[in-house]
Design an enzyme around this catalytic site. Sequence first.
Site, mmCIF file in Angstrom:
data_model
loop_
_atom_site.group_PDB
_atom_site.id
_atom_site.type_symbol
_atom_site.label_atom_id
_atom_site.label_comp_id
_atom_site.label_asym_id
_atom_site.label_seq_id
_atom_site.Cartn_x
_atom_site.Cartn_y
_atom_site.Cartn_z
ATOM 1 N N GLY A 5 0.972 -1.292 0.098
ATOM 2 C CA GLY A 5 -0.057 0.018 -0.129
ATOM 3 C C GLY A 5 0.766 1.453 0.106
ATOM 4 O O GLY A 5 1.067 1.931 1.176
ATOM 5 N N GLU A 53 12.766 -3.841 -3.942
ATOM 6 C CA GLU A 53 11.908 -3.794 -4.878
ATOM 7 C C GLU A 53 12.799 -3.453 -6.505
ATOM 8 O O GLU A 53 12.190 -4.011 -7.409
ATOM 9 C CB GLU A 53 10.786 -2.749 -4.833
ATOM 10 C CG GLU A 53 9.650 -2.919 -5.911
ATOM 11 C CD GLU A 53 8.488 -1.710 -5.753
ATOM 12 O OE1 GLU A 53 7.489 -2.085 -6.488
ATOM 13 O OE2 GLU A 53 8.559 -1.139 -4.756
ATOM 14 N N GLU A 87 12.417 7.062 -15.127
ATOM 15 C CA GLU A 87 12.785 8.276 -15.239
ATOM 16 C C GLU A 87 13.317 8.877 -13.782
ATOM 17 O O GLU A 87 14.269 9.328 -13.526
ATOM 18 C CB GLU A 87 11.663 9.317 -15.668
ATOM 19 C CG GLU A 87 11.244 9.226 -16.983
ATOM 20 C CD GLU A 87 10.427 7.932 -17.325
ATOM 21 O OE1 GLU A 87 10.515 7.505 -18.751
ATOM 22 O OE2 GLU A 87 10.008 7.377 -16.587
#
Length: 625
Positions: A132, A249, A365
């Site tokens: 979340g 991640e 980016e």
Amino acid sequence: MTMLDYLMADEDRAFRDEVRAFLTDELPPEFQRRTRRATSVFHDPAVTLPWQRLLHARGWAAPDWPVEYGGPGWSDLQRYIFASECAAARAPSLAPMGLKMVAPVIMHHGSDQQKAELLPRILSGEDYWCQGYSEPGAGSDLASLQLRAVADGDDYILNGSKIWTTHAHFANRMFCLVRTSSEGRRQAGITFLLLDMASAGISVVPIPTLAGEHEFNQIFFDDVRVPKNQRLGDENEGWSVAKHLLSFERGGRYAPGILAQLDDLREAALATGWIDGPGHTDRLAERAAAIAGLQAIELTGLATSDPIRPSALKILGTEEMQRLDALAIDMAAGIGARPLPDILEVAVPRYLNNRAATIFGGTNEIQRDIIASLAIEGAAAPFDPPEDDLAIFRETLARFFEQQAGKRTDAAWSDLVPPLALDAIGVPAELGGIGSGAREALIVASELGRAGLVLPWATHWVATRLKGEGGQLAPAAVTREAAIDLAPDDATRCWARAALAILDAAEISGLCRTMYEDAVQYARTRSQFGRPIADFQVLRHRLVDMHLAVKKAGALTDLATPLLADIGPGAPEFAEASARVAREAARTVGEGAVQIHGAMGLTDELRLARFFRRAMGLSHRWPGG
């Protein structure tokens, strides 16, 4: 042999064989079929959870976990071998949100009670987690999140929403960032919570993807109570916890899965006849070389803590994944026969779903901005290994070559070779050398490139290795053809060609490094519109792409040491990959450096002109050039 094979010791090969045997015996064929037909990097829990239970029973569900929490205690290389073998066998990828994302953060920031309660359930698959983070008004700018958490006794009361929450419809747990304070810096008022998805007031609303599938969700919180003992870290300190998690991640092992995808595409190309089309073999070879460069960065950085690495791997891995998806689309469109191979049957939904790869975990980016802040604004880019046992040797060569380059634009063998016995470096003592190894040979080639000195050193080194008996060094002026002709058989001739290609690639990587560093320095000092041009994002991102091209070329040639060390059948595919990646670097870095220097880059006044010409000339000597 694969790139990974060159790095394995006997115990690593035994480990690889053990993993292969397990996969052969335990991986259900249906799981393999479902993996081949997966349309997203997030596989169906109906497949991943049973597979996780099988791995857990063997003690292999969490290769990266420390032993004290249930990890297997493998080395960095063994973990990479395991990932490679699982990908090659088409084992389903386990959901990362629990095992690879929140679990390491619980280990680092959690209380003893949280570790004892949560980690075993993550390991066994009893708990399935979702993340979340993003909100309708807070995506890449995550610090602007507004999901409120108001303290009420022993609880927080949550109101607001989260969005783009992958697999929330499967999850029973969520790790979540909430706002507990609006005072001070935005990052200072964020808290990290762990919550039960069955809590009253939580509703999950599906968001169909581009491919029409259900992967994302929006989560609404209406007076949801979360106990304070489910907070990870201190109140208002969740930003630090979140940054720790994002490194997991973004980083990781991209190449094994992408290589498996490429293998499936090769099989499909052969089975359907697509391979026979004009330029199609070359398209596959280009992708293989790019993946080899990615894998080289992963393998050479296994035991390092380079702060650039997670962002670099995220950029290179996800963008290469998307290039393969586009190639699969082209293949499927060009084949009229039906049914198509699995990889092509799912080409369209996979292509559409994987557009998310360059967005989630912080857009690419944003990753380029992170690298720019470290590599452009900080010290010189760290291309050399952080713990290089040949650092003194490398620095000595660099200083000497730089001094010589300042005296001339052409290199004289008689001036450069005798002072450092350059003709004997990297040549075994029995051949008249000083007993150094192939790694030194690669460093010499790279440092010659960095200084822009042109010597026939690579051909001399290969010729001397091939002379064999007599213990005499080859003459300085030996040609490439003459060096290769010294090979007594086809296998050794193959090695000679591969060695020359790899040494050329090492020189190109050195040339590119200097062109990149000169471009960074120029961008820092050249001002336009009242500020340094290095402040303009479009140029910063171009410099980052140049940085990554240098990184790939250097990493790939660094891994060539075993190939150069032993004269044998060689590895033509490794040499071709090195040549292709070096060619890409020559173009990416050379063209970028000219563009950043502007009109000055078009002149012959800067050393850039000489370096660019040399790099492009070398890059077209070999296949793919």
